[in-house]
Enzyme design. Sequence first.
Site, PDB file in Angstrom:
ATOM      1  CD  GLU B  52      -2.771   1.153   2.516  1.00  0.00           C
ATOM      2  OE1 GLU B  52      -2.728   0.193   3.315  1.00  0.00           O
ATOM      3  OE2 GLU B  52      -3.421   2.187   2.741  1.00  0.00           O
ATOM      4  CG  ASP B  63      -3.523   9.106   7.087  1.00  0.00           C
ATOM      5  OD1 ASP B  63      -3.494   7.900   7.383  1.00  0.00           O
ATOM      6  OD2 ASP B  63      -3.774   9.524   5.948  1.00  0.00           O
TER       7      ASP B  63
END
Lengths: 412, 277
Positions: B52, B63
């Site tokens: 990823e 995030d």
Amino acid sequence: MNKTALNTNASRPNSFKTGPDERGHFGLFGGRFVAETLMPLILEVEKAYNAAKADPSFQQELDYYMEHYAGRPSPLYFAKRLTEHLNGAKIYFKRDELNHTGSHKINNCMGQILLARRMGKKRIIAETGAGQHGVATATVAALFDLPCTVYMGAVDIERQKPNVFRMKLLGATVVPVKSGSHTLKDAMNEALRDWVTNVEDTFYIIGTAAGPHPYPAMVRDFQSVIGKELRGQMMKAESRLPDSLVACIGGGSNAIGLFYEFLDEPTVKMYGVEAGGHGIETGKHAASLNGGRPGVLHGNRTYLLQDADGQILEGDSISAGLDYPGIGPEHSYLFDTKRVNYVSATDNEALAAFQLCCKMEGIIPALEPAHALAYVTKLAPTLPKDHLMVMNLCGRGDKDIFNVAEKLGVTL
Amino acid sequence: MSVNNRLDARFAELRAANQAGFISFTVAGDPDYETSLKLLQALPAAGVDVIELGMPFTDPMADGAAIQAADLRALAGGMTLVKTLQMVREFRALNTTTPIVLMGYYNPIYSYGAEKFARDAAQAGVDGLIIVDLPPEEDEEFRPAAQKAGMYVIRLTTPTTNEKRLPAVLSNSGGFLYYVSITGITGAATASEQQVQNAIARLKQHSKLPVAVGFGIKDAAGAQTVARHADAVVVGSAIVQTVERNLNCRHELVTNVCTYVQTLSTAVHDARKKAAA
């Protein structure tokens, strides 16, 4: 309304007041561009808001607090000396700086906290740039005895110390945001992160008419009390509608609050004044419409300051309240459909207007509406004396005096 | 849908071996293009089954601090979306089997041109895409082009994705389901084994896709626990923090990060053997 005239321009809809659609779009703009972690939360807010809107007791409760706590309606004031000085249009101020907490922000915060209470939420979070929204949020949180956390960029904390102390006095926890560029957009990122982490008990009071649906529409609805009052006040004062409306634009909540009532009145011209910073041509500004292009940030598609790669750029303005790289999506729509004229004023023009307002009218305006006033000083002299112009004086300038002193080279 | 997608092949292999897969997350261009490419090229040998790769963005709202810092390091080093695709192309020149999933936010893609990006990414060798802030309600302008180009659109599901919403999230998603095991951001709290087990069971009732679990998995032990139940385990922030700790010794960065990644992948691959023993 003269519908024939409107229909000559194919891009103009029959009404500018139909948005957003059920998925939150104002034409191309708005929407719900959020992570799945946030989606259930905003769907819950939307459902609760729709139910509240349909419940007359919600509006009654809001009206009560607006009148008895916030001090609405705000006066419509004829700025006689300024009018004489500029020797053109007849200038009125909508005095939203006289609201409790010193700006229009309380209109929205009161609406949202009443919604939070209806939803049974136990904790309030907010982001703030200049601190006006943070102070208004901390105020209503104190009023209803809910714990409140305000996210504020570390850079903004430094340049808005009085508001930081106000929030603390009101019992809020102010969290300095040191991620990214340490300003408003990063504060919004942190508030969103808090929200996805504390999904059960927390309500996020967004301060401007931006973010994921339903926030842009909801904040507009709460702020549109400004224009609604103005209509009645102007009819009383002049027995007709105003000819032009002028408001500053950061995220654009005070402007949409002023404009919305009149969007389908074709005789009413509207001017949104963006923060021109050092000048649009220098690249150092916060004018998302005049100096940006459409993109996706903070849950909505709207005009953004961004580089060629789609990375978000910093705004640059003397006013922390206008220093945001985006703008409410409804403004992007009104810009593209040309219903509203979006212009800009530089830092220096705003500083000059700030001082002019102090001396001419005995009102210390916030640096944000000083941008609107700067444009008024350009536009009014070009217009006839029977032209009725209303500027939203959306905040008072007490918070800005240290900053202004520094710019003027004065040591306090 | 693509019949030749590398993700399908890789999950079939894992199923045949009765192993959970290990998915590593790193940010393209962190800390610089060359080092990041070398790291990417070394990950398969460190036991990474699916890569990823983060497309850096200034405002990664979902995030935590570690990944935002990595994004900003990459951007400060001049990383762009164009260069991210270039990095995938360079990786593919030497590796044709390890699936690559790009993860990021929509604005750089929108700015690039959504349909053009779909074509260019597929051509570069991308197998799947996670676009965090492009939910099913908004993805009509991008998803069909991505699928047509042969890539899977991978969606996040969360503890708050309820039964009513799940069908919308699952429709048109492919490759695998990414289950966000906590309510929160990357690198934050950790879910209990029971919570993860229940969530996977719930997802399996609605979908035949493999389920990968991520967010809040911080070490080999945590990864091994999740790997007993999930089809794959994603570790991001902990790897990115290892990159950060090695910033001052870049010549050793790839080796040091891969040593750490190997401990994670081994823990994941051994999870079911250990559970059976």
